[in-house]
Motif scaffolding. Structure first.
Motif, mmCIF file in Angstrom:
data_model
loop_
_atom_site.group_PDB
_atom_site.id
_atom_site.type_symbol
_atom_site.label_atom_id
_atom_site.label_comp_id
_atom_site.label_asym_id
_atom_site.label_seq_id
_atom_site.Cartn_x
_atom_site.Cartn_y
_atom_site.Cartn_z
ATOM 1 N N ARG A 21 0.824 -1.209 0.000
ATOM 2 C CA ARG A 21 0.000 0.000 0.000
ATOM 3 C C ARG A 21 0.862 1.265 0.000
ATOM 4 O O ARG A 21 0.514 2.271 -0.624
ATOM 5 N N ILE A 22 1.978 1.209 0.711
ATOM 6 C CA ILE A 22 2.877 2.367 0.759
ATOM 7 C C ILE A 22 3.573 2.549 -0.584
ATOM 8 O O ILE A 22 3.689 3.659 -1.097
ATOM 9 N N SER A 26 -1.152 4.215 -1.932
ATOM 10 C CA SER A 26 -2.420 4.226 -1.210
ATOM 11 C C SER A 26 -2.239 4.805 0.183
ATOM 12 O O SER A 26 -3.125 5.464 0.727
ATOM 13 N N LEU A 27 -1.075 4.526 0.763
ATOM 14 C CA LEU A 27 -0.672 5.150 2.023
ATOM 15 C C LEU A 27 0.525 6.036 1.723
ATOM 16 O O LEU A 27 1.517 5.573 1.149
ATOM 17 N N LYS A 28 0.427 7.296 2.086
ATOM 18 C CA LYS A 28 1.463 8.271 1.754
ATOM 19 C C LYS A 28 2.205 8.719 3.001
ATOM 20 O O LYS A 28 1.706 8.565 4.123
ATOM 21 N N GLY A 30 3.288 10.501 6.119
ATOM 22 C CA GLY A 30 2.495 11.316 7.024
ATOM 23 C C GLY A 30 1.135 10.736 7.340
ATOM 24 O O GLY A 30 0.502 11.123 8.330
ATOM 25 N N ASP A 31 0.647 9.819 6.493
ATOM 26 C CA ASP A 31 -0.664 9.202 6.750
ATOM 27 C C ASP A 31 -0.628 8.390 8.041
ATOM 28 O O ASP A 31 0.349 7.704 8.330
ATOM 29 N N ARG A 32 -1.711 8.469 8.763
ATOM 30 C CA ARG A 32 -1.840 7.678 9.988
ATOM 31 C C ARG A 32 -2.643 6.412 9.681
ATOM 32 O O ARG A 32 -3.685 6.480 9.014
ATOM 33 N N LEU A 33 -2.148 5.279 10.165
ATOM 34 C CA LEU A 33 -2.895 4.043 9.990
ATOM 35 C C LEU A 33 -4.171 4.097 10.826
ATOM 36 O O LEU A 33 -4.242 4.805 11.830
ATOM 37 N N HIS A 71 2.248 6.022 11.938
ATOM 38 C CA HIS A 71 2.239 6.825 10.716
ATOM 39 C C HIS A 71 3.230 6.268 9.699
ATOM 40 O O HIS A 71 4.207 5.603 10.059
ATOM 41 N N VAL A 72 2.978 6.582 8.439
ATOM 42 C CA VAL A 72 3.925 6.271 7.372
ATOM 43 C C VAL A 72 5.045 7.305 7.430
ATOM 44 O O VAL A 72 4.782 8.510 7.493
ATOM 45 N N ASP A 74 8.521 9.376 5.993
ATOM 46 C CA ASP A 74 8.942 9.919 4.693
ATOM 47 C C ASP A 74 10.333 9.397 4.338
ATOM 48 O O ASP A 74 11.045 9.991 3.544
#
Length: 252
Positions: A21-22, A26-28, A30-33, A71-72, A74
């Motif tokens: 997904r990363i 789909s997950l960028k 800063g995105d929080r799971l 979070h994802v 950077d």
């Protein structure tokens, strides 16, 4: 006796799914799971298996914050962006090479997007282009850079190539300040601002109409226009500074 292949653990399967997904965007960064409960239900696994999967990815592509969730990171972008931004600030001529690379990357992305974009991708592209059209109509320069970058990133992700998607996002961060200055310069010249609008429309239409060669050509022409505009900006800045220095203006 031949050995039986090892059965992958459930936590490894979940970790692989999250990584996918990363990579696909789909997950960028800063995105929080989602919450542990919701994510476990979505993936159809137990919470212990989910926790084990997340632990495998911490310090690789995820980070956990006490009381702030997971979070994802950077990390995939930072290792590219930070050194190149520093190099660009010390070697302005490097901008030409970065724009040449961007031209190759975005023309290929546009071509692949015209071939591979799904209906969901095209819906995202339409929405991104609609935002661009609103920006052009309103003349909203403050949000211009973000909307422009988002449009190009949607195309990069519609190419369905993980490297193109991540390199595109990273490259826009490296060139952010230069692109922002260029957009401000173009905004002050209505005929050239209209040219920029027409270029984005040409890229959008070519992808929508499934024309890979036309999409690639439109993207190449757009970046060439950007390159020339940035070069002209640099010349104007140099002339302005030279004229001010002759007048003895402080800080020139």
């Amino acid at each position: 006796m031949p050995q039986r292949p090892a059965v992958p653990r459930l936590s490894d399967i979940v970790a692989n799914d999250l990584e996918k997904r990363i990579l696909e965007g789909s997950l960028k960064p800063g995105d929080r799971l989602g919450s542990e409960r919701d994510l476990a239900l979505e993936l159809g696994v137990s919470r212990p298996s989910l926790r084990a999967a997340i632990q495998k990815l911490v310090d690789k592509v995820l980070t956990t914050r006490h009381g702030g969730g997971t979070h994802v990171t950077d990390r995939l972008e930072a290792h590219f962006v930070d050194p190149w931004q520093q190099m660009l600030s010390g070697h302005p001529a490097l901008q030409r090479d970065l724009l040449e690379f961007r031209q190759m990357l975005e023309s290929q992305a546009a071509s692949l997007a015209a071939e591979r974009a799904t209906e969901a991708d095209l819906a995202r592209l339409d929405a991104a282009y609609a935002e661009l059209e609103t920006m052009y109509a309103d003349g909203d320069l403050d949000s211009c850079i973000g909307i422009d970058a988002a449009f190009h990133q949607v195309i990069a992700e519609a190419a369905h190539n993980a490297l193109i998607g991540h390199l595109s996002a990273s490259l826009m961060k490296v060139l952010h300040s230069d692109v922002a200055r260029n957009l401000e310069h173009l905004h002050a010249q209505p005929p050239r601002w209209d040219c920029l609008q027409a270029q984005h429309r040409a890229i959008w239409l070519a992808i929508r109409e499934r024309k890979p060669e036309a999409a690639a050509q439109a993207a190449r022409q757009h970046i060439e226009f950007v390159r020339k505009s940035m070069a002209e900006n640099a010349q104007e800045d140099e002339r302005r500074g030279s004229a001010l220095r002759r007048l003895g203006e402080p800080g020139a």
